[in-house]
Design an enzyme around this catalytic site. Structure first.
Site, PDB file in Angstrom:
ATOM      1  N   GLN A 128      31.341  77.100 -26.767  1.00  0.00           N
ATOM      2  CA  GLN A 128      32.596  77.840 -26.565  1.00  0.00           C
ATOM      3  C   GLN A 128      33.277  77.431 -25.274  1.00  0.00           C
ATOM      4  O   GLN A 128      32.689  77.538 -24.204  1.00  0.00           O
ATOM      5  CB  GLN A 128      32.291  79.346 -26.550  1.00  0.00           C
ATOM      6  CG  GLN A 128      33.474  80.237 -26.227  1.00  0.00           C
ATOM      7  CD  GLN A 128      33.134  81.699 -26.392  1.00  0.00           C
ATOM      8  OE1 GLN A 128      32.828  82.155 -27.486  1.00  0.00           O
ATOM      9  NE2 GLN A 128      33.171  82.460 -25.307  1.00  0.00           N
ATOM     10  N   TYR A 130      35.877  78.752 -23.235  1.00  0.00           N
ATOM     11  CA  TYR A 130      36.776  79.826 -22.817  1.00  0.00           C
ATOM     12  C   TYR A 130      36.893  79.896 -21.290  1.00  0.00           C
ATOM     13  O   TYR A 130      37.936  79.621 -20.722  1.00  0.00           O
ATOM     14  CB  TYR A 130      36.257  81.171 -23.345  1.00  0.00           C
ATOM     15  CG  TYR A 130      36.781  81.573 -24.712  1.00  0.00           C
ATOM     16  CD1 TYR A 130      37.271  80.630 -25.605  1.00  0.00           C
ATOM     17  CD2 TYR A 130      36.769  82.897 -25.118  1.00  0.00           C
ATOM     18  CE1 TYR A 130      37.731  81.001 -26.858  1.00  0.00           C
ATOM     19  CE2 TYR A 130      37.235  83.282 -26.372  1.00  0.00           C
ATOM     20  CZ  TYR A 130      37.718  82.334 -27.238  1.00  0.00           C
ATOM     21  OH  TYR A 130      38.177  82.710 -28.468  1.00  0.00           O
ATOM     22  N   SER A 131      35.800  80.280 -20.614  1.00  0.00           N
ATOM     23  CA  SER A 131      35.844  80.569 -19.180  1.00  0.00           C
ATOM     24  C   SER A 131      36.182  79.328 -18.363  1.00  0.00           C
ATOM     25  O   SER A 131      35.806  78.197 -18.710  1.00  0.00           O
ATOM     26  CB  SER A 131      34.500  81.133 -18.711  1.00  0.00           C
ATOM     27  OG  SER A 131      34.249  82.379 -19.303  1.00  0.00           O
ATOM     28  N   SER A 163      27.644  77.576 -22.676  1.00  0.00           N
ATOM     29  CA  SER A 163      26.252  77.637 -23.124  1.00  0.00           C
ATOM     30  C   SER A 163      25.933  76.500 -24.081  1.00  0.00           C
ATOM     31  O   SER A 163      26.647  76.274 -25.067  1.00  0.00           O
ATOM     32  CB  SER A 163      25.976  78.979 -23.816  1.00  0.00           C
ATOM     33  OG  SER A 163      26.158  80.046 -22.927  1.00  0.00           O
ATOM     34  N   GLU A 246      32.510  88.491 -32.016  1.00  0.00           N
ATOM     35  CA  GLU A 246      31.413  88.497 -31.047  1.00  0.00           C
ATOM     36  C   GLU A 246      30.785  89.884 -30.935  1.00  0.00           C
ATOM     37  O   GLU A 246      29.616  90.023 -30.582  1.00  0.00           O
ATOM     38  CB  GLU A 246      31.934  88.056 -29.680  1.00  0.00           C
ATOM     39  CG  GLU A 246      30.849  87.848 -28.641  1.00  0.00           C
ATOM     40  CD  GLU A 246      31.396  87.307 -27.336  1.00  0.00           C
ATOM     41  OE1 GLU A 246      30.705  86.501 -26.692  1.00  0.00           O
ATOM     42  OE2 GLU A 246      32.524  87.674 -26.967  1.00  0.00           O
TER      43      GLU A 246
END
Length: 392
Positions: A128, A130-131, A163, A246
């Site tokens: 993912q 995102y951050s 991750s 999620e």
């Protein structure tokens, strides 16, 4: 709200429990109960493919895409029995629980045909994007840029806390595609091959010694124009839909993992005599009550929520479990005492409870810090005035 299960659902529980326990006692006994997501990756990839071969990988998906079209109750049961059997954490959790449902909900038929078989079959691992360094919990502040160049998107920027990026084949990325846009406007949702030139992954060493998180850098990395989900600038809607997934069924499996941790604490307290300490008993009872309340709350949330939307109950869930598990980690170390501060071997491979304590420090940070969660609950759940955000 239904808190029990029908006889047919209990029969299903027996079916999946028997299969999972058989696997964990047989061919995949070597990866039963392994503590970290970064351990035995190749064996866990084999496990993903074993799940797929027996139609257990993504049971809630439609049958045409490799699922079982399972009911919500069946999905809850499988998640619980998966954790109860001590099966390893899903190395393709991001693909099965986030990317796949998002593609099913927002993708084109061509995109479904392109991506879903690999996810369902356990042959494509996803992560993912995102951050970012300045946009962790504040996703609307992303600065990674994407511009359309002919029939390709060109991406430049940085993601963090990605991750298992070092093992992943694909990543979904939220990037700013409209120059000068701010906040949720002008964001595009892209799917990118991790082996693309211009994508670099660097591991981040964690407090428990593991390195499952990564920094991911994009330098003129390209992907086809049809790699976006939705339309250009519509990525915020897709990203929020993904966050609703999620908070989905996997939360019940997560709680069964918490149950295993709490049971281990009780066993340790009995072994060293602290189970007779009234203060320790009180803390264990409080943890037990909290875990049961989370279960009932999650069942209510799942029974009342459109799976592509986040309702008021879902807004509270993340801060609830993250705070509970942080406290559980502290209880674990208080019960273990000095035994929890040492381990065998030079590399200090921690056992379950010390590792849980160390990792739980991040629970209140990733996926939206507790502070940000309180803002979200106040503004979206309670309708209170928005916190000042400068000129955004």
């Amino acid at each position: 709200m239904k808190l029990g299960f029908s006889q047919a659902e209990e029969d299903f529980r027996t079916e999946c429990a028997d299969w999972l326990q058989g696997q964990m006692a047989g061919e995949f006994a070597d990866i039963k109960g392994i503590p970290g997501l970064n351990d035995e990756i190749e064996r866990r990839k084999e496990w993903e493919q074993q799940l797929a071969a027996h139609k257990w990988s993504c049971i809630g998906w439609p049958e045409e895409w490799g699922g079982r079209n399972a009911t919500l109750g069946q999905q809850v049961i499988f998640a619980e029995e998966y954790a109860r059997a001590g099966a390893p954490g899903r190395v393709n959790h991001i693909g099965v629980e986030l990317a796949g449902p998002t593609i099913l909900a927002f993708g084109t038929e061509e995109q479904k045909a392109r991506f879903l078989p690999g996810i369902a079959g356990g042959t494509q691992i996803w992560c993912q994007g995102y951050s970012e360094p300045n946009a962790g919990s504040d996703l609307a502040n992303v600065r990674t840029k994407a511009r359309l160049d002919g029939d390709e998107w060109v991406v430049n920027g940085q993601k963090v806390w990605t991750s298992l990026a070092h093992y992943s084949d694909w990543i979904f990325v939220v990037a700013r595609s409209e120059e000068g846009s701010k906040g949720p406007k002008g964001i595009t949702f892209l799917m990118m091959d991790m082996h693309t030139p211009g994508i670099e992954v660097r591991p981040i060493r964690q407090i428990n010694g593991d390195a499952e998180f990564n920094e991911t850098f994009f330098e003129d990395a390209r992907c086809p124009a049809d790699s976006l989900i939705g339309t250009p600038g519509d990525g915020w809607r897709v990203a929020m839909g993904l966050l609703a997934f999620e908070r989905g069924v996997s939360t019940l499996g997560q709680q069964m993992g918490f149950r295993n941790e709490l049971d281990a604490i009780v066993e340790a307290a009995r072994a060293n005599g602290l189970a007779n300490d009234p203060l320790v008993r009180q803390r264990i009872a409080k943890a037990e009550i909290g875990l049961r309340l989370m279960r009932y709350g999650a069942l209510r949330m799942l029974s009342n929520t459109d799976p592509s939307q986040i309702d008021g109950a879902a807004l509270t869930y993340k801060i609830q479990w993250a705070s509970w598990r942080r406290d559980l980690g502290e209880l674990a170390m208080d019960v273990l005492g000095q035994e929890g501060e040492i381990t065998e071997g030079e590399d200090y491979e921690w056992s379950m409870l010390p590792n849980m304590f160390l990792f739980s420090r991040s629970d209140t940070i990733y996926g939206g810090t507790n502070q940000i969660q309180r803002n979200i609950i106040a503004e979206r759940g309670l309708g209170l005035p928005r916190e000042p955000r400068g000129d955004r």
